[in-house]
Scaffold this motif. Structure first.
Motif, PDB file in Angstrom:
ATOM      1  N   LYS A   4       0.685  -1.278  -0.097  1.00  0.00           N
ATOM      2  CA  LYS A   4      -0.100   0.032   0.053  1.00  0.00           C
ATOM      3  C   LYS A   4       0.940   1.240  -0.022  1.00  0.00           C
ATOM      4  CE  LYS A   4      -4.007  -1.936   0.217  1.00  0.00           C
ATOM      5  NZ  LYS A   4      -5.185  -1.802  -0.538  1.00  0.00           N
ATOM      6  N   ALA A   5       0.307   2.110  -0.662  1.00  0.00           N
ATOM      7  CA  ALA A   5       1.043   3.720  -0.557  1.00  0.00           C
ATOM      8  C   ALA A   5       0.137   4.688  -0.734  1.00  0.00           C
ATOM      9  CB  ALA A   5       1.928   3.591  -1.999  1.00  0.00           C
ATOM     10  N   ILE A   6       0.253   5.744  -0.069  1.00  0.00           N
ATOM     11  CA  ILE A   6      -0.520   7.181  -0.106  1.00  0.00           C
ATOM     12  C   ILE A   6       0.002   7.964  -1.059  1.00  0.00           C
ATOM     13  CG2 ILE A   6       0.867   8.152   1.776  1.00  0.00           C
ATOM     14  CD1 ILE A   6      -2.949   8.400   1.403  1.00  0.00           C
ATOM     15  N   VAL A   7      -0.692   8.534  -1.910  1.00  0.00           N
ATOM     16  CA  VAL A   7      -0.412   9.460  -3.049  1.00  0.00           C
ATOM     17  C   VAL A   7      -0.143  11.012  -2.242  1.00  0.00           C
ATOM     18  CG1 VAL A   7      -1.283  10.646  -4.988  1.00  0.00           C
ATOM     19  CG2 VAL A   7      -1.649   8.475  -4.541  1.00  0.00           C
ATOM     20  N   ILE A  34       9.839  -1.529 -12.289  1.00  0.00           N
ATOM     21  CA  ILE A  34       9.302  -1.193 -13.776  1.00  0.00           C
ATOM     22  C   ILE A  34      10.451  -0.819 -14.769  1.00  0.00           C
ATOM     23  CG2 ILE A  34       7.475  -0.414 -15.326  1.00  0.00           C
ATOM     24  CD1 ILE A  34       6.460  -2.468 -13.371  1.00  0.00           C
ATOM     25  N   TYR A  35      10.719   0.535 -14.414  1.00  0.00           N
ATOM     26  CA  TYR A  35      11.915   0.978 -15.102  1.00  0.00           C
ATOM     27  C   TYR A  35      11.947   2.521 -14.758  1.00  0.00           C
ATOM     28  CZ  TYR A  35       8.489   3.487 -18.255  1.00  0.00           C
ATOM     29  OH  TYR A  35       7.461   3.976 -18.718  1.00  0.00           O
ATOM     30  N   SER A  36      13.015   2.908 -14.443  1.00  0.00           N
ATOM     31  CA  SER A  36      13.549   4.522 -14.091  1.00  0.00           C
ATOM     32  C   SER A  36      12.458   5.008 -12.825  1.00  0.00           C
ATOM     33  CB  SER A  36      13.299   5.336 -15.376  1.00  0.00           C
ATOM     34  OG  SER A  36      14.318   4.987 -16.301  1.00  0.00           O
ATOM     35  N   GLY A  37      12.164   4.422 -11.982  1.00  0.00           N
ATOM     36  CA  GLY A  37      11.416   4.727 -10.640  1.00  0.00           C
ATOM     37  C   GLY A  37      10.036   4.714 -10.958  1.00  0.00           C
ATOM     38  N   TRP A  38       9.604   4.089 -11.933  1.00  0.00           N
ATOM     39  CA  TRP A  38       8.007   3.848 -12.265  1.00  0.00           C
ATOM     40  C   TRP A  38       7.499   2.711 -11.552  1.00  0.00           C
ATOM     41  CZ3 TRP A  38       4.748   6.818 -15.198  1.00  0.00           C
ATOM     42  CH2 TRP A  38       5.227   8.061 -15.982  1.00  0.00           C
ATOM     43  N   GLN A  54       8.005   8.373  -7.085  1.00  0.00           N
ATOM     44  CA  GLN A  54       8.384   9.822  -6.448  1.00  0.00           C
ATOM     45  C   GLN A  54       7.201  10.463  -5.964  1.00  0.00           C
ATOM     46  OE1 GLN A  54      10.496  12.662  -8.481  1.00  0.00           O
ATOM     47  NE2 GLN A  54       9.393  12.265 -10.534  1.00  0.00           N
ATOM     48  N   ASN A  55       5.969  10.086  -6.415  1.00  0.00           N
ATOM     49  CA  ASN A  55       4.576  10.839  -6.275  1.00  0.00           C
ATOM     50  C   ASN A  55       3.724   9.968  -5.027  1.00  0.00           C
ATOM     51  OD1 ASN A  55       5.487  11.685  -8.860  1.00  0.00           O
ATOM     52  ND2 ASN A  55       3.381  12.710  -9.052  1.00  0.00           N
ATOM     53  N   VAL A  56       4.493   8.847  -4.667  1.00  0.00           N
ATOM     54  CA  VAL A  56       3.735   8.287  -3.447  1.00  0.00           C
ATOM     55  C   VAL A  56       4.791   8.120  -2.403  1.00  0.00           C
ATOM     56  CG1 VAL A  56       2.199   7.326  -5.281  1.00  0.00           C
ATOM     57  CG2 VAL A  56       4.164   5.847  -4.225  1.00  0.00           C
ATOM     58  N   GLN A  57       3.955   7.769  -1.275  1.00  0.00           N
ATOM     59  CA  GLN A  57       4.617   7.305   0.012  1.00  0.00           C
ATOM     60  C   GLN A  57       4.257   5.820   0.395  1.00  0.00           C
ATOM     61  OE1 GLN A  57       4.827  10.140   3.300  1.00  0.00           O
ATOM     62  NE2 GLN A  57       4.881   8.559   4.783  1.00  0.00           N
ATOM     63  N   LEU A  58       5.202   4.976   0.607  1.00  0.00           N
ATOM     64  CA  LEU A  58       4.952   3.511   0.839  1.00  0.00           C
ATOM     65  C   LEU A  58       4.564   3.632   2.245  1.00  0.00           C
ATOM     66  CD1 LEU A  58       7.786   1.509  -0.671  1.00  0.00           C
ATOM     67  CD2 LEU A  58       5.695   2.226  -1.646  1.00  0.00           C
ATOM     68  N   LEU A  59       3.396   2.803   2.754  1.00  0.00           N
ATOM     69  CA  LEU A  59       2.970   2.764   4.063  1.00  0.00           C
ATOM     70  C   LEU A  59       3.586   1.673   4.583  1.00  0.00           C
ATOM     71  CD1 LEU A  59      -1.050   3.022   3.293  1.00  0.00           C
ATOM     72  CD2 LEU A  59       1.048   4.795   3.842  1.00  0.00           C
ATOM     73  N   MET A  60       3.894   1.829   6.203  1.00  0.00           N
ATOM     74  CA  MET A  60       4.614   0.931   6.964  1.00  0.00           C
ATOM     75  C   MET A  60       3.686  -0.180   7.466  1.00  0.00           C
ATOM     76  SD  MET A  60       7.716   1.977   6.663  1.00  0.00           S
ATOM     77  CE  MET A  60       8.585   0.829   7.612  1.00  0.00           C
ATOM     78  N   ASP A  61       3.955  -1.294   7.750  1.00  0.00           N
ATOM     79  CA  ASP A  61       2.906  -2.257   8.016  1.00  0.00           C
ATOM     80  C   ASP A  61       1.976  -1.788   9.481  1.00  0.00           C
ATOM     81  OD1 ASP A  61       3.869  -3.936   6.297  1.00  0.00           O
ATOM     82  OD2 ASP A  61       5.245  -5.022   7.786  1.00  0.00           O
ATOM     83  N   CYS A  62       2.728  -1.000  10.211  1.00  0.00           N
ATOM     84  CA  CYS A  62       1.935  -0.524  11.165  1.00  0.00           C
ATOM     85  C   CYS A  62       0.935   0.372  11.135  1.00  0.00           C
ATOM     86  CB  CYS A  62       2.829  -0.066  12.573  1.00  0.00           C
ATOM     87  SG  CYS A  62       3.914   1.280  11.835  1.00  0.00           S
ATOM     88  N   GLU A  63       1.011   1.312   9.963  1.00  0.00           N
ATOM     89  CA  GLU A  63       0.176   2.271   9.327  1.00  0.00           C
ATOM     90  C   GLU A  63      -1.082   1.616   8.809  1.00  0.00           C
ATOM     91  OE1 GLU A  63       3.083   6.128   9.193  1.00  0.00           O
ATOM     92  OE2 GLU A  63       3.310   4.602   7.710  1.00  0.00           O
ATOM     93  N   THR A  64      -2.154   2.113   9.069  1.00  0.00           N
ATOM     94  CA  THR A  64      -3.274   1.680   8.173  1.00  0.00           C
ATOM     95  C   THR A  64      -3.539   2.543   7.141  1.00  0.00           C
ATOM     96  OG1 THR A  64      -4.889   2.640   9.638  1.00  0.00           O
ATOM     97  CG2 THR A  64      -4.326   0.451  10.131  1.00  0.00           C
ATOM     98  N   ALA A  65      -4.017   2.251   6.009  1.00  0.00           N
ATOM     99  CA  ALA A  65      -4.424   3.130   5.123  1.00  0.00           C
ATOM    100  C   ALA A  65      -5.307   4.103   5.217  1.00  0.00           C
ATOM    101  CB  ALA A  65      -4.744   2.266   3.774  1.00  0.00           C
ATOM    102  N   GLU A  66      -6.488   3.805   6.179  1.00  0.00           N
ATOM    103  CA  GLU A  66      -7.575   4.600   6.335  1.00  0.00           C
ATOM    104  C   GLU A  66      -6.887   5.903   7.415  1.00  0.00           C
ATOM    105  OE1 GLU A  66      -7.612   1.510   6.838  1.00  0.00           O
ATOM    106  OE2 GLU A  66      -8.979   0.725   5.294  1.00  0.00           O
ATOM    107  N   GLU A  80       2.131  19.658  -7.901  1.00  0.00           N
ATOM    108  CA  GLU A  80       2.338  18.641  -8.909  1.00  0.00           C
ATOM    109  C   GLU A  80       3.741  18.178  -9.271  1.00  0.00           C
ATOM    110  OE1 GLU A  80       1.218  17.756 -13.574  1.00  0.00           O
ATOM    111  OE2 GLU A  80       0.251  19.440 -12.621  1.00  0.00           O
ATOM    112  N   ILE A  81       4.250  17.134  -9.376  1.00  0.00           N
ATOM    113  CA  ILE A  81       5.511  16.920  -9.818  1.00  0.00           C
ATOM    114  C   ILE A  81       5.756  16.398 -11.333  1.00  0.00           C
ATOM    115  CG2 ILE A  81       7.573  15.230  -9.207  1.00  0.00           C
ATOM    116  CD1 ILE A  81       7.106  15.343  -6.543  1.00  0.00           C
ATOM    117  N   ASN A  82       6.556  17.130 -11.975  1.00  0.00           N
ATOM    118  CA  ASN A  82       6.443  16.739 -13.453  1.00  0.00           C
ATOM    119  C   ASN A  82       7.702  15.528 -13.383  1.00  0.00           C
ATOM    120  OD1 ASN A  82       4.817  18.594 -14.210  1.00  0.00           O
ATOM    121  ND2 ASN A  82       6.577  20.178 -14.634  1.00  0.00           N
ATOM    122  N   VAL A  83       7.117  14.669 -14.205  1.00  0.00           N
ATOM    123  CA  VAL A  83       8.016  13.353 -14.405  1.00  0.00           C
ATOM    124  C   VAL A  83       8.870  13.643 -15.557  1.00  0.00           C
ATOM    125  CG1 VAL A  83       8.137  10.953 -14.899  1.00  0.00           C
ATOM    126  CG2 VAL A  83       6.280  11.929 -13.535  1.00  0.00           C
TER     127      VAL A  83
END
Length: 510
Positions: A4-7, A34-38, A54-66, A80-83
């Protein structure tokens, strides 16, 4: 194994196979290699695609998505980050300027050819969807720093925006193809001239896109923002493309300039006034730090004793109208597109066939030995030409009448699609007020607390009513003018056809 990741930052899909990212949304990542950070993943609607890691942050196991999603909802400060895709070394030298987002990187020629065969994805109508709780922090007493004050007036139709004495108009002219970095970067700038100063500024498409995103972020919970013309392939700089885009941008800025709130807002005034590069960048940063965005835009409404809370029945009528009108507009678009296809296709072909049939008869009379064959042959040849001309009239007619009808209908299709979200915010405010009225009856909140909530809900209700009244006036005025133009051009077309037929008829008076 999925993750899971949060945008954290907006990403707008540019090609087929990519996934649009909405800030605060939880994404399921299926593949991080995938390729080049995608990354490859899926959003909450079940849509799959690629997006920059780079546009998302991975969620740790102890953090719920909600929990993460809720905490992020309170933070509206994002960019907005330009790719940047793989590029030659010379292009990497200017990559640092991405921090200010003031240029586009030209993709290498080989990449251009690969991408040219891909269809351009359609722009989504809104960068993110509002919920009926969008204004809840404001209603419950949250405050932000803002010096802007928006005044409402009240009449027999309810709340209304305060309109400027002299309406603002902006004209877009003089498109210019410009280059940077020794021709490595190429873009088109447009001259924008407001009617009150006649002092021009120059902006490129990505500046319009920046303004569009900021307007949605700031005003989107109360005002439907018209869509920009879609971003086309950046290496197409034909005259037709440039003129078409300029026409689309002109229609867009006309709509924005007519709105009494957006046209006078600091962000739009900055866009049409700032000529100095440093001032432009400083204004951009100030706009991106604005706290009165989303539901907190209601904090800029000036207090009034005439604020009124709409009832549920009125709200449902507004929602029903928006949905019904949206369906009617979509149907009108379909019908007019089909009509255009017939006029430029089968209708012209039928008239050409009729013309050829008369021309063939004329040719046959030329082989006759009867007296007067020249007169009848010449008249029939003219009839053949007349029907050819009528076919051409039908072929070119959509550019004169249907085009305007299609353009205004497509514009309103996008605007009407925004209203369910806005009405949901209104419903949320009404529900909150009713909730506190019930709590006050059982002494779970004080009368003062209840009155404060009802007053803030009245602010939301009156502001949205003012926008609904403005929108309905614009809708009626635009369609009145457009249908009048359509019917006038239709009359002109049939008069032209009638004149041609009368002329052909006169050829047989011999």
């Amino acid at each position: 194994m999925s993750t899971k990741a949060i945008v954290r930052c907006i990403f707008k899909r540019r090609r087929e196979g990519e996934l649009t990212l909405i800030p605060g949304e939880v994404i399921t990542i299926n593949n991080q290699d995938i390729y080049s950070g995608w990354y490859e993943g899926m959003n909450s609607n079940g849509e799959h695609g690629l997006f920059p890691g780079q546009n998302v942050q991975l969620l740790m196991d102890c953090e719920t998505a909600e929990k993460i999603e809720e905490s992020y909802a309170a933070d509206s400060h994002y960019e907005e980050i330009n790719v940047v895709e793989s590029m030659p070394l010379a292009t990497k030298l200017v990559r640092q300027e991405l921090v200010d987002q003031d240029y586009e990187v030209i993709i290498p020629e080989a990449e251009d050819k690969r991408s040219s065969n891909e269809s351009t994805p359609k722009r989504i109508s809104r960068l993110y969807h509002f919920t009926k709780t969008e204004a809840e922090p404001f209603i419950e007493g949250k405050t932000v720093k803002t010096a802007t004050r928006i005044q409402l007036t009240f009449n027999e139709n309810g709340a209304s925006w305060m309109y400027p004495i002299v309406p603002l108009e902006c004209t877009i002219t003089n498109p210019q193809i410009e280059t940077k970095y020794s021709g490595m970067k190429k873009y088109i700038s447009y001259q924008i001239t407001p009617n009150d100063t006649n002092i021009s500024v120059y902006h490129r498409y990505k500046h319009f896109d920046w303004l569009y995103c900021r307007l949605i972020e700031k005003f989107g919970s109360i005002i439907p923002i018209p869509l920009l013309p879609e971003k086309d392939i950046p290496w197409r700089y034909s005259d037709d493309f440039v003129q078409a885009r300029m026409g689309g941008l002109q229609a867009w800025i006309n709509r924005i300039s007519r709105h009494p709130i957006i046209s006078q807002s600091e962000i739009f005034q900055h866009f049409i006034r700032r000529r100095d590069e440093k001032e432009w960048k400083a204004g951009k940063r100030n706009a991106e730090r604005d706290e009165a965005v989303g539901g907190m835009i209601f904090s800029e409404i000036m207090p009034s004793s005439e604020f009124r809370l709409l009832n549920v029945e009125e709200t449902e009528k507004h929602l029903t109208f928006a949905k019904c009108m949206g369906e009617s507009v979509r149907n009108l678009i379909t019908v007019t597109e089909e009509h255009t296809a017939r006029c430029t296709g089968s209708v012209k072909s039928e008239y050409v066939k009729i013309g050829k049939a008369f021309s063939d008869i004329s040719a046959s009379f030329a082989k006759s030995t009867c007296h007067g064959k020249e007169s009848i042959g010449s008249a029939l040849a003219f009839v053949g030409k007349t029907y050819d001309d009528i076919g051409n009239v039908y072929f070119h007619q959509p550019k004169q009448d249907v085009h305007c009808l299609l353009e205004i209908s497509k514009e309103y299709k996008g605007l009407l699609a925004c209203f369910p979200d806005i009405i949901n915010i209104l419903k949320g405010a009404i529900e909150k007020a009713h909730e506190y009225e019930k709590l006050a009856q059982v002494n779970k909140v004080t009368v003062k607390e209840k009155e404060a909530i009802v007053f803030k809900a009245g602010v939301v209700s009156s502001a949205i009513q003012a926008e609904i009244n403005h929108f309905n006036h614009e809708l009626s005025s635009d369609y009145k003018e457009t249908i009048q133009h359509f019917l006038y051009e239709q009359v002109q077309m049939y008069n032209k056809i009638t004149d041609k037929l009368r002329e052909a008829y006169a050829r047989f008076e011999f």
